[in-house]
Design a protein around this motif. Structure first.
Motif, PDB file in Angstrom:
ATOM      1  N   ILE A 193       1.238  -0.874  -0.174  1.00 18.40           N
ATOM      2  CA  ILE A 193       0.085  -0.384   0.273  1.00 18.40           C
ATOM      3  C   ILE A 193       1.226   1.254  -0.164  1.00 18.40           C
ATOM      4  O   ILE A 193       0.702   2.064  -0.557  1.00 18.40           O
ATOM      5  CB  ILE A 193      -0.963  -0.520   1.074  1.00 18.40           C
ATOM      6  CG1 ILE A 193      -2.008  -1.326   1.083  1.00 18.40           C
ATOM      7  CG2 ILE A 193      -1.437   1.007   1.466  1.00 18.40           C
ATOM      8  CD1 ILE A 193      -2.862  -1.525   2.239  1.00 18.40           C
ATOM      9  N   ASP A 194       1.563   0.991   1.131  1.00 16.20           N
ATOM     10  CA  ASP A 194       2.873   2.178   0.655  1.00 16.20           C
ATOM     11  C   ASP A 194       3.549   2.729  -0.193  1.00 16.20           C
ATOM     12  O   ASP A 194       3.620   4.343  -1.172  1.00 16.20           O
ATOM     13  CB  ASP A 194       4.018   2.282   1.967  1.00 16.20           C
ATOM     14  CG  ASP A 194       3.065   2.370   3.084  1.00 16.20           C
ATOM     15  OD1 ASP A 194       2.397   2.806   3.395  1.00 16.20           O
ATOM     16  OD2 ASP A 194       4.005   2.318   4.392  1.00 16.20           O
ATOM     17  N   LEU A 195       4.161   1.681  -0.790  1.00 16.09           N
ATOM     18  CA  LEU A 195       4.656   1.537  -2.673  1.00 16.09           C
ATOM     19  C   LEU A 195       3.048   2.072  -3.223  1.00 16.09           C
ATOM     20  O   LEU A 195       4.140   3.098  -4.946  1.00 16.09           O
ATOM     21  CB  LEU A 195       4.968   0.371  -2.675  1.00 16.09           C
ATOM     22  CG  LEU A 195       5.980  -0.040  -1.830  1.00 16.09           C
ATOM     23  CD1 LEU A 195       6.968  -1.789  -1.897  1.00 16.09           C
ATOM     24  CD2 LEU A 195       7.814   1.078  -2.590  1.00 16.09           C
ATOM     25  N   LEU A 196       2.736   1.947  -3.203  1.00 15.19           N
ATOM     26  CA  LEU A 196       1.297   2.166  -4.181  1.00 15.19           C
ATOM     27  C   LEU A 196       0.963   3.564  -3.913  1.00 15.19           C
ATOM     28  O   LEU A 196       0.865   4.621  -5.062  1.00 15.19           O
ATOM     29  CB  LEU A 196       0.072   1.447  -4.278  1.00 15.19           C
ATOM     30  CG  LEU A 196       0.071  -0.351  -4.569  1.00 15.19           C
ATOM     31  CD1 LEU A 196      -0.784  -1.152  -4.556  1.00 15.19           C
ATOM     32  CD2 LEU A 196      -0.050   0.044  -6.423  1.00 15.19           C
ATOM     33  N   TYR A 200      13.396   3.455  -0.192  1.00 12.14           N
ATOM     34  CA  TYR A 200      13.347   3.250   1.500  1.00 12.14           C
ATOM     35  C   TYR A 200      12.254   2.177   2.489  1.00 12.14           C
ATOM     36  O   TYR A 200      12.626   1.814   3.427  1.00 12.14           O
ATOM     37  CB  TYR A 200      12.869   4.810   2.097  1.00 12.14           C
ATOM     38  CG  TYR A 200      14.590   5.677   2.105  1.00 12.14           C
ATOM     39  CD1 TYR A 200      15.531   5.490   3.275  1.00 12.14           C
ATOM     40  CD2 TYR A 200      15.226   6.710   1.000  1.00 12.14           C
ATOM     41  CE1 TYR A 200      16.967   5.647   3.007  1.00 12.14           C
ATOM     42  CE2 TYR A 200      16.260   6.903   1.640  1.00 12.14           C
ATOM     43  CZ  TYR A 200      17.172   6.441   2.224  1.00 12.14           C
ATOM     44  OH  TYR A 200      18.412   7.300   2.540  1.00 12.14           O
ATOM     45  N   ILE A 201      11.040   2.228   1.501  1.00  9.08           N
ATOM     46  CA  ILE A 201      10.094   1.798   2.754  1.00  9.08           C
ATOM     47  C   ILE A 201      10.299   0.782   2.108  1.00  9.08           C
ATOM     48  O   ILE A 201       9.825  -0.201   3.524  1.00  9.08           O
ATOM     49  CB  ILE A 201       9.009   2.125   1.302  1.00  9.08           C
ATOM     50  CG1 ILE A 201       8.131   3.930   1.228  1.00  9.08           C
ATOM     51  CG2 ILE A 201       7.834   1.743   1.748  1.00  9.08           C
ATOM     52  CD1 ILE A 201       7.270   4.138   0.153  1.00  9.08           C
ATOM     53  N   VAL A 208      11.490  -4.529   5.119  1.00  3.89           N
ATOM     54  CA  VAL A 208      11.666  -5.652   5.160  1.00  3.89           C
ATOM     55  C   VAL A 208      13.231  -5.910   6.172  1.00  3.89           C
ATOM     56  O   VAL A 208      14.256  -4.682   6.882  1.00  3.89           O
ATOM     57  CB  VAL A 208      12.493  -6.073   3.844  1.00  3.89           C
ATOM     58  CG1 VAL A 208      14.051  -7.376   3.858  1.00  3.89           C
ATOM     59  CG2 VAL A 208      11.650  -5.985   3.280  1.00  3.89           C
ATOM     60  N   PRO A 209      12.713  -7.090   7.069  1.00 11.61           N
ATOM     61  CA  PRO A 209      12.010  -7.922   7.155  1.00 11.61           C
ATOM     62  C   PRO A 209      10.647  -8.041   8.413  1.00 11.61           C
ATOM     63  O   PRO A 209      11.322  -9.002   8.460  1.00 11.61           O
ATOM     64  CB  PRO A 209      13.453  -8.947   7.498  1.00 11.61           C
ATOM     65  CG  PRO A 209      14.345  -8.130   8.790  1.00 11.61           C
ATOM     66  CD  PRO A 209      14.466  -6.687   8.189  1.00 11.61           C
ATOM     67  N   PHE A 210      10.391  -6.756   7.945  1.00 11.42           N
ATOM     68  CA  PHE A 210       9.322  -6.857   8.843  1.00 11.42           C
ATOM     69  C   PHE A 210       9.116  -7.132  10.047  1.00 11.42           C
ATOM     70  O   PHE A 210       8.574  -7.559  10.654  1.00 11.42           O
ATOM     71  CB  PHE A 210       8.114  -8.020   7.933  1.00 11.42           C
ATOM     72  CG  PHE A 210       7.828  -7.800   6.265  1.00 11.42           C
ATOM     73  CD1 PHE A 210       8.606  -8.276   5.330  1.00 11.42           C
ATOM     74  CD2 PHE A 210       7.190  -6.129   5.634  1.00 11.42           C
ATOM     75  CE1 PHE A 210       8.504  -8.247   4.254  1.00 11.42           C
ATOM     76  CE2 PHE A 210       7.172  -6.420   4.391  1.00 11.42           C
ATOM     77  CZ  PHE A 210       7.741  -7.303   3.388  1.00 11.42           C
ATOM     78  N   GLY A 211       9.865  -5.933  10.451  1.00  9.42           N
ATOM     79  CA  GLY A 211      10.249  -6.326  12.306  1.00  9.42           C
ATOM     80  C   GLY A 211      11.692  -5.776  12.313  1.00  9.42           C
ATOM     81  O   GLY A 211      11.095  -5.365  13.637  1.00  9.42           O
ATOM     82  N   GLY A 212      12.617  -5.667  11.187  1.00 11.17           N
ATOM     83  CA  GLY A 212      13.798  -5.162  11.599  1.00 11.17           C
ATOM     84  C   GLY A 212      14.162  -3.787  11.536  1.00 11.17           C
ATOM     85  O   GLY A 212      14.614  -3.774  12.783  1.00 11.17           O
ATOM     86  N   GLY A 213      13.514  -2.936  11.163  1.00 16.58           N
ATOM     87  CA  GLY A 213      13.021  -1.344  11.845  1.00 16.58           C
ATOM     88  C   GLY A 213      11.931  -0.830  11.366  1.00 16.58           C
ATOM     89  O   GLY A 213      11.758   0.032  11.786  1.00 16.58           O
ATOM     90  N   GLY A 214      11.176  -1.840  11.672  1.00 12.95           N
ATOM     91  CA  GLY A 214      10.157  -1.205  10.769  1.00 12.95           C
ATOM     92  C   GLY A 214       9.169  -0.829  11.365  1.00 12.95           C
ATOM     93  O   GLY A 214       9.319  -1.616  12.929  1.00 12.95           O
TER      94      GLY A 214
END
Length: 185
Positions: A127-130, A170-171, A176-182
């Protein structure tokens, strides 16, 4: 006089409430950025179609990059607050009040066990990329292949394309990896 003394525990709880209020405010602001982006995109596309001026689409990349970057920065701060509560504030308070198992503020980690968390992260990244990248890149392509594309504006739009792609990188790196920094939640 002892009744008026502030304890370290009270200070930690006040800090917790203050940063959770900031987190809540940032979540609302971040989420509204998606709505603002959709509104701006719709307005620019409608204006460009009505005026039959594809060059107006060149406004979308800088707007989407600014809104997308602001979204991403707020999202990072939201996650940083959660990490601080989990890694610093919670353990300090648990040690102070000698909680069995050393855990306070369990919600800060409990929702991570949700079996759909990974799929939510993937969907949110898409969604963010779209919203912030695919739409403005599509606007650029529409302009570039249009009949009224001028060489000068095409050249000027190339840095726009680079900035949109950079935001996309950046997004994805943040997700990625969906929890590492996000993302919190």
């Amino acid at each position: 006089m002892a009744e008026r003394d502030v304890t370290v525990g009270q200070l930690l709880l006040t800090e917790y409430q203050t940063i959770k209020d900031e987190q809540k405010t940032r979540i609302g602001f971040r989420d509204n950025l998606l709505y603002v982006t959709l509104t701006v995109v719709a307005a620019v596309i409608a204006a460009a179609a009505q005026a039959r001026q594809a060059a107006m689409l060149l406004a979308l990349p800088p707007v989407c990059v600014v809104l997308g970057w602001t979204y991403l920065v707020n999202d990072q701060k939201i996650s940083a607050i959660g990490a601080y509560v989990r890694g610093e504030l919670g353990p300090r308070l648990a040690e102070m009040v000698q909680v069995e198992g050393g855990e306070v503020f369990k919600w800060e980690v409990a929702h991570w066990g949700d079996t759909r968390r990974f799929s939510r992260k993937v969907i949110q990244c898409v969604i963010d990329l779209l919203a912030f990248c695919v739409v403005p890149l599509s606007a650029l392509v529409v302009y570039w292949v249009g009949d009224d594309a001028s060489t000068g504006l095409v050249i000027l739009s190339l840095p726009e394309a680079v900035s949109v792609v950079g935001l996309g990188v950046y997004i994805v790196q943040y997700a990625v990896p969906f929890g590492g920094g996000g993302r919190a939640g």
